[in-house]
Design a protein around this motif. Sequence first.
Motif, short mmCIF file in Angstrom:
data_model
loop_
_atom_site.label_atom_id
_atom_site.label_comp_id
_atom_site.label_asym_id
_atom_site.label_seq_id
_atom_site.Cartn_x
_atom_site.Cartn_y
_atom_site.Cartn_z
N MET A 502 -4.91 5.14 -2.17
CA MET A 502 -4.41 6.49 -1.97
C MET A 502 -3.13 6.71 -2.75
O MET A 502 -2.53 5.77 -3.25
N CYS A 503 -2.77 7.96 -2.85
CA CYS A 503 -1.51 8.31 -3.48
C CYS A 503 -0.37 7.76 -2.63
O CYS A 503 -0.32 8.04 -1.42
N VAL A 504 0.50 6.97 -3.20
CA VAL A 504 1.58 6.39 -2.40
C VAL A 504 2.59 7.46 -1.98
O VAL A 504 3.41 7.25 -1.10
N GLY A 505 2.51 8.62 -2.63
CA GLY A 505 3.43 9.69 -2.29
C GLY A 505 2.99 10.44 -1.05
O GLY A 505 3.68 10.42 -0.02
N CYS A 506 1.82 11.06 -1.12
CA CYS A 506 1.42 11.96 -0.04
C CYS A 506 0.20 11.46 0.74
O CYS A 506 -0.18 12.06 1.73
N GLY A 507 -0.41 10.37 0.29
CA GLY A 507 -1.55 9.83 1.01
C GLY A 507 -2.89 10.40 0.59
O GLY A 507 -3.92 10.04 1.15
N GLU A 508 -2.90 11.28 -0.38
CA GLU A 508 -4.14 11.85 -0.91
C GLU A 508 -5.11 10.73 -1.28
O GLU A 508 -4.74 9.78 -1.96
N LYS A 509 -6.35 10.85 -0.79
CA LYS A 509 -7.28 9.75 -1.00
C LYS A 509 -8.36 10.04 -2.03
O LYS A 509 -9.02 9.14 -2.54
N LEU A 541 -0.70 7.51 -7.80
CA LEU A 541 -0.20 8.82 -7.40
C LEU A 541 -1.29 9.87 -7.60
O LEU A 541 -2.07 9.78 -8.55
N CYS A 542 -1.30 10.86 -6.74
CA CYS A 542 -2.20 11.98 -6.96
C CYS A 542 -1.63 12.82 -8.11
O CYS A 542 -0.49 12.62 -8.51
N VAL A 543 -2.41 13.74 -8.61
CA VAL A 543 -1.97 14.50 -9.77
C VAL A 543 -0.67 15.26 -9.50
O VAL A 543 0.24 15.26 -10.32
N ASP A 544 -0.56 15.86 -8.33
CA ASP A 544 0.65 16.63 -8.01
C ASP A 544 1.88 15.75 -7.96
O ASP A 544 2.91 16.05 -8.56
N CYS A 545 1.77 14.65 -7.22
CA CYS A 545 2.91 13.75 -7.12
C CYS A 545 3.26 13.17 -8.49
O CYS A 545 4.42 12.94 -8.82
N HIS A 546 2.23 12.95 -9.27
CA HIS A 546 2.41 12.41 -10.59
C HIS A 546 3.31 13.31 -11.44
O HIS A 546 4.24 12.86 -12.10
ZN ZN Z 1 0.37 12.76 -3.79
#
Ligand code: ZN
Length: 869
Positions: A502-509, A541-546
């Motif tokens: 998952m995204c380590v930032g927001c948890g997006e899987k 990271l998910c795209v947004d967090c990235h």
């Molecule tokens: Zn994220």
Amino acid sequence: MEAAISIETINALVAMVCVAAFFVAASSVRRWRRQRTFGGICCSELEDKPQNRFKRVLADNSYSPFKHFKQEGKEKEISLRMHPFADEIASLLEQPPLTTFMTNHEYSDMSNSYVWIDTEHQLDLLAGLLSKERVFAVDTEQHSLRSFLGFTALMQISTQKEDYVIDTIALHDSMGILRSVFADSSICKVFHGADNDVLWLQRDFHIYVVNMFDTAKACEILSKPQKSLAYLLETYCGVSTDKTLQREDWRLRPLSAEMIEYARNDVHYLLYIADCLVSELKRKPPASPDDKLNFFFEASHRSNMVCMQLYAKEVESTPGASASASILSRNLNIEGITSWRRLEMKDLIWILCAWRDLMARIHDESLRYVLSDHAIAALAVKAPKSPTEIYDIILHVDISNGLNAHPALPSPSPIAKNHVEDLCFLLQEMNANVDDSETCWIYASDGRLLCYCDRRKLEWYVQRDLARIVEDDPPAIMLLFEPKGRPEDEDNEFYIQSKKNMCVGCGEKSHYIRYRIIPSCYRMHFPEHLKSHRSHDIVLLCVDCHEVAHSAAEKYKKKVAQEFGIPLFVQKIVNLGESTVATVASTSVNLTEETGVSPLQLRTAAMALLRHGSNMPSGRLEELMQIVKTYFGRQEISAEDLEAALLVGMSPHERRRFEKKRGLSIRHNEQNIIYKNDTSSIVQTAEDNDKNGSMYVAEESSEYKFKYTDSGQRSLSNASTIVTSSASLLDHNASVANSIQILDRVQEIEQENVSNMNEGNKNENPSDEARRNLIPSMSEVASSGTTKKVSLLGHGPHGKQVVEHLLCKYGEDGIQQFCQRWRKVFVDAIHPRFLPYGWDIMHSGRRDFGEYSVYSPAKRAVQEANDLD
Ligand code: ZN
Ligand code: AMP
Ligand code: MN
């Protein structure tokens, strides 16, 4: 896949496109065949564009800032960013002149008589006449489709007695004749909506308007329902106009009667309209009795504020950046598209915009002429692989957007057609990048995810039967041995607690991509053993967090640059015979123009000269030659020099990749890049290389042998032909032949010099000696692997200097602390909630699987032999 594309990647690709484009031109056989397929030779090479006859071009298409006019005697006091008539305008702002624009308060209908001015003599006479007037009206028409910056195609001037229409194309080099009447503060110039005209006149003719009355500003103050000229013409003069003529091709000669009428309309009634508006301004009652506001004063003030503006070329951090941002915002909301794909498209759009920007500058065309925004979006979405597909996609999208309706706007443009191979190369290059940097997973034997790795490392384990493949997409392996010291056994050690990704930032899987917390431009220069903690500093990271993390990192890079006094980009480069010296340190600010040029400037100049030199106006040719001369520090430039200049800045790694792709040979005669603040190796390289650069060739060929035999794609004999100079003779001669045309036109260059050039370069002259003294000594690492990857155009040289500085001053602790700062930047930007247990800003320990580790010292030799990069 690799995260949001780095500036380095863009620059590298643009650089490759340049060289690719150059070689298409260089090899006449190949060129002929290609053009058979796609028709026509490069259009702008043949087409007679009027601006080609301009002798003085004040604003060129390079990245160098615009140079403003300097009044005689004032050269010293005026800085680059100061208006040359600042004092004159400032006094008008304080005390506006009281002007009555017309004496009889009447206007004459437009007669058939006007004066067409297209000779210098006529212009002289006009300047004399105007100097006796107290007021005249002005308007200009521009051409912007077939030019990068645009140019003034027509100027209309109206006095109370006469309309003058000036052919500013025929008189481009003589327009300075009008400079003094425009700068005369006792003569009022009436414009309607002068914001652009003021800048265009500066850009093309160094004409600065002092004392102006803008009827649009008057409308503003009088709170008119509209402030368009059409409205004013209608209400004050009962004249209706067809503003669609505004977009006509004003380069046309002779102009049609209709166009002349339109052009005159724009100025003929302006003096009368201005007069009416001035009266209204003077009559306008103040809002309250205490209000002392003088409305005429206000209108005059606002008009002259417009005059204070200074023309400047647009600057972008990366070529094409703003266009790509706007295309992205308009096109990335396609439904049903995965985030992965979205990111890939984003990279492609960026790359295509960079390419378009470069092509437009080189060919002096507008961006939209080269390739439409719609076409860029479509190419990014469809990622075509063949020239025919590219051709079809562009045509299709332009037709469906009605963009090719006008014969002046062919689709695909001749530029896109003739460089379709480059487009192809770019699109493929991007796809290759995506494949290369696949993220792979390593699981422990009990199924616990241990870390991420790249495919190479994955294969290392599999080939040695140390792991088996458990998943294909994304690729994953399970270790067949128990790694020594599970992360969770150790204090403060990194491990991934969950098998779930998952995204380590927001948890997006549902989607995530690899993100490097330590930017590559630094990490690539770390000592090998410090690079090894990859898994700790590469997170998902998910795209947004990235995006958030990436932009925070770019901001922080600028901070680092400031703190260390090491700019992000190489400022200047200069050639010292056998080597190139790049100045990265802030001291370079003090370097005068004579001691170096920016790598991008050099590349653009060399490229344009090689491809289009023979068709260039002599003024432009001389300007570009000057850039190359400045780089080499001498007056004679040969065809070989231009070729060499084209390669400056490209890392050897980039050039090899390019050659491999194209199956072409490049003659390597220099490219020992030495950074100022580095080193001692200059003398050595100069001695080691014989005059044909054979030492370099030998070194290269052994690399090729290794590379090609290992990958099994090419035979050994093929590999060696790539680097021998005899094999490259064909291409080389073709390019020399091409460049000879240019040489013919540069008078200072004597033909004999071309053949004597290499000999001549060997003799050290005193100025070379002097330049060498600029360079302090420290140990150069020119032979190390990383230097081969550094492009002079990206952040690599900056990263190298920062890392060397840290190592030199604080040793490895310096690097550790530097990494900690980057982790903090990351944490502060993202506030990650799902970092793996044990992840720590202060992390410094080793990630190690014990004796089977690819990082184990005993295994390192083996690993290096397998590490192809
Ligand atoms: Zn994220
Ligand atoms: P004007 O101020 O109306 O005389 O316009 C001067 C020049 O600006 C024209 O010759 C055009 O090149 C350019 N221009 C102004 N408005 C437009 C527009 N809406 N579309 C395209 N070009 C324009
Ligand atoms: Mn006009």
